[in-house]
Scaffold this active site. Structure first.
Site: not given
Ligand code: AAO
Length: 512
Positions: A115, A173, A182, A210, A212, A216, A248, A352
């Site tokens: 992405n 997106r 992006d 998988r 990621d 988005h 994901e 998993r």
């Molecule tokens: C890091 C730093 C950031 C910095 C960035 C860039 O932490 O501060 O800005 O670098 O310099 C992982 C880490 C991130 C890290 C990133 C890059 O988790 O902390 O950022 O690597 O190094 C969303 C996405 C989902 C994503 C998830 C973490 O939709 O795809 O965030 N997961 C994957 C991977 C993950 C990885 C990435 C993607 C990026 O598995 O390891 O990030 O490659 C809502 C939305 C979700 C959203 C969450 C979190 O969820 O629905 O889509 O996930 O928010 O933002 C309730 C709600 C639920 C909500 C949740 C949280 O539970 O029901 O819907 O609250 O608000």
């Protein structure tokens, strides 16, 4: 002719839902942040012999290397390019691991980060895992190469350039997820670079991906990319096998983007599964285990054939992603073993299992201050290998949940009962439940605060069985509790609420 095209299209899309696991194996393990050399050894010495179907590996491509915080695990979710050297090892080590795992019938699924590239604030230099120069500020990634026009900056309409509101599908997106640059996946050039990267891995022998951050990416862009993927290599897979795709998408409801937009393209991670199962086992919100009689689609989960099920993942075990405090993890090992046992006994989804590393959890006001901490490492930041203790557990900070006897034995249980229906349900209208899988297996849980003492119809042939939770069958003896099933299929079960593991499982191959 029309019918033929319809059948062909249907077949094509469904094929990407098949994990192509071998020998009737049914579970995947995520060896989070493991080095390739350790995964190769684990396939040969443990995963193959114990019937694991595959491994989800951490992203194998070139990623940013960060000093502040020091080498966080999440640096691997910030690609710099598609060269195959990463914190887990070199391209040579990756190739060696993929062949050795395939040779013992264990598939490899790659965590594909397509992405975005690194964060907009990632700076300029050669602080990347293969040493390629890049400049995040000017959007320059010469090792691919990608330049500024390959990114979505011009399409995003938010003030910050980042996603500000998950209620607006366009910004989700077209804008940057937490500042990550992006990629413009509608451009044929970008699609081609991504496809080449994935096809190279397929040709080396991986069984799928998988993918990621699919929420988005536009489903239409993904459909084109997936459609251009090669078939799996015939060195290890039948001709015409399509790569397994699991995407994901975090869908807990309440947002315009849903998992339904993606299920025709491949499987999707069912985040409701772990969020709900954790709530049930923790008995929060008045939940009781007996309500899980209709577990699966009956709980509003996506269709069985579309789902990847899991109790926790690398994000939500440390407060990233979604699911929150209800997620059970290895930190709460007694409940965790039960929840994973329940998942593996139940027919829903491709399952998993998580395999983690320890970190110094430090929770202040509900947030873990050390949620960034990377895998066990040497002083120079290189990842430590995984030592195996005499009792088969792992050392040096590797948790290896997949090696815990109860979890490993439930992976075997799932293989033994594969294809059998959910049957012979029993409950006490509270937190004691039991169910079988045809005449091949039976499991009983006591998550109440009192003892369980009941006689149940197991549906199994008469005989003496070894409980694979308190022990296991070794040769012709049982190292745990024995369960006597009468010729009528009925058996007595006694489970104290104070037992180390208050559940019991027997299956056709644990018969003495
Ligand atoms: C890091 C730093 C950031 C910095 C960035 C860039 O932490 O501060 O800005 O670098 O310099 C992982 C880490 C991130 C890290 C990133 C890059 O988790 O902390 O950022 O690597 O190094 C969303 C996405 C989902 C994503 C998830 C973490 O939709 O795809 O965030 N997961 C994957 C991977 C993950 C990885 C990435 C993607 C990026 O598995 O390891 O990030 O490659 C809502 C939305 C979700 C959203 C969450 C979190 O969820 O629905 O889509 O996930 O928010 O933002 C309730 C709600 C639920 C909500 C949740 C949280 O539970 O029901 O819907 O609250 O608000």
């Amino acid at each position: 002719m029309k019918l033929f095209i319809l059948v062909a299209l249907f077949g094509l899309s469904l094929a990407q839902h098949n994990p192509h696991t071998k020998h009737g194996r049914t579970a995947i393990v995520h060896l989070f942040e493991w080095r390739w050399a350790d995964i190769a050894a684990e396939c040969e010495r443990f995963l193959g012999p114990n019937g694991f179907g595959g491994v989800q590996i951490s992203p194998p491509n070139e990623h940013i290397v960060l000093n502040s915080p020091w080498r966080p695990w999440w640096q691997r979710y910030q690609p710099i390019g598609y060269n195959l050297c990463s914190r887990s090892g070199s391209e040579g080590e990756l190739r060696d691991m993929i062949s050795r795992c395939n040779n013992v019938g264990v598939n490899i699924y790659v965590d594909a980060v397509i992405n975005h590239m690194c964060g907009a604030g990632g700076g300029e230099g050669t602080h990347s895992s293969c040493g390629s120069w890049f400049n995040a500020g000017s959007r320059d990634f010469p090792s691919v190469p990608f330049t500024h026009s390959d990114f979505n900056d011009h399409k995003c309409r938010t003030g910050s350039g980042d996603i500000e509101n998950y209620g607006d599908a366009h910004q989700v997106r077209d804008c940057r997820l937490v500042g990550l640059l992006d990629l413009a996946l509608e451009k044929d050039y970008v699609r081609a670079k991504v496809t080449d990267f994935l096809n190279k891995l397929i040709d080396v022998g991986v069984a799928g991906f998988r993918v990621d951050a699919c929420k988005h990416m536009w489903p239409g862009d993904l459909a084109v990319i997936y459609g251009r993927l090669h078939n799996l290599t015939t060195n290890w897979f039948p001709g015409g096998s399509r790569p397994f795709i699991f995407q994901e998408v975090i869908d807990l409801g309440g947002e315009p983007i849903t998992s339904r937009e993606y299920v025709h393209l491949g499987r999707v991670t069912e985040f409701k599964y772990g969020a709900k199962l954790g709530t049930v086992f923790k008995k929060w919100n008045g939940e009781k285990l007996f309500y899980t009689k209709t577990w699966g689609e009956g709980w509003g989960f996506m269709p069985n054939g579309s789902a990847v099920a899991f109790v926790d993942n690398h994000d939500n075990q440390r407060g990233h992603g979604a699911g929150g405090a209800s997620i059970v993890t290895f930190w709460d090992s007694r409940l965790y073993k039960m929840a994973v046992g329940y998942m593996l006994a139940h027919p829903y989804g491709v399952t998993r299992v998580m395999s983690s590393f320890h970190w110094n959890r430090h929770i202040v006001n509900g947030k873990d201050q050390n949620d960034w901490m990377g895998p066990p490492s040497h002083g120079n930041g290189s990842t430590k290998s995984v030592p195996i203790n005499p009792d088969q557990t792992c050392g040096d900070g590797w948790v290896c949940e997949h090696r815990w006897r109860q979890i490993k034995n439930m992976v075997i249980f799932r293989n033994v009962v594969n294809g059998q229906p959910h049957s012979n349900w029993w409950d006490n209208q509270s937190n004691q439940v039991a169910f079988g899988r045809g005449n091949r297996g039976f499991i009983v849980f006591n998550n109440d605060d009192w003892d369980l003492d009941v006689t149940l119809n197991t549906g199994m042939p008469g005989g003496t069985y070894c409980d694979v939770i308190s022990g296991q069958k070794e040769g012709n003896r049982c190292t745990g509790e024995q369960i006597n099933v009468g010729t009528d299929g009925w058996a007595d079960f006694k489970i104290s609420n104070r037992d180390e593991d208050p559940f019991v499982a027997i299956h056709a191959e644990s018969k003495l």
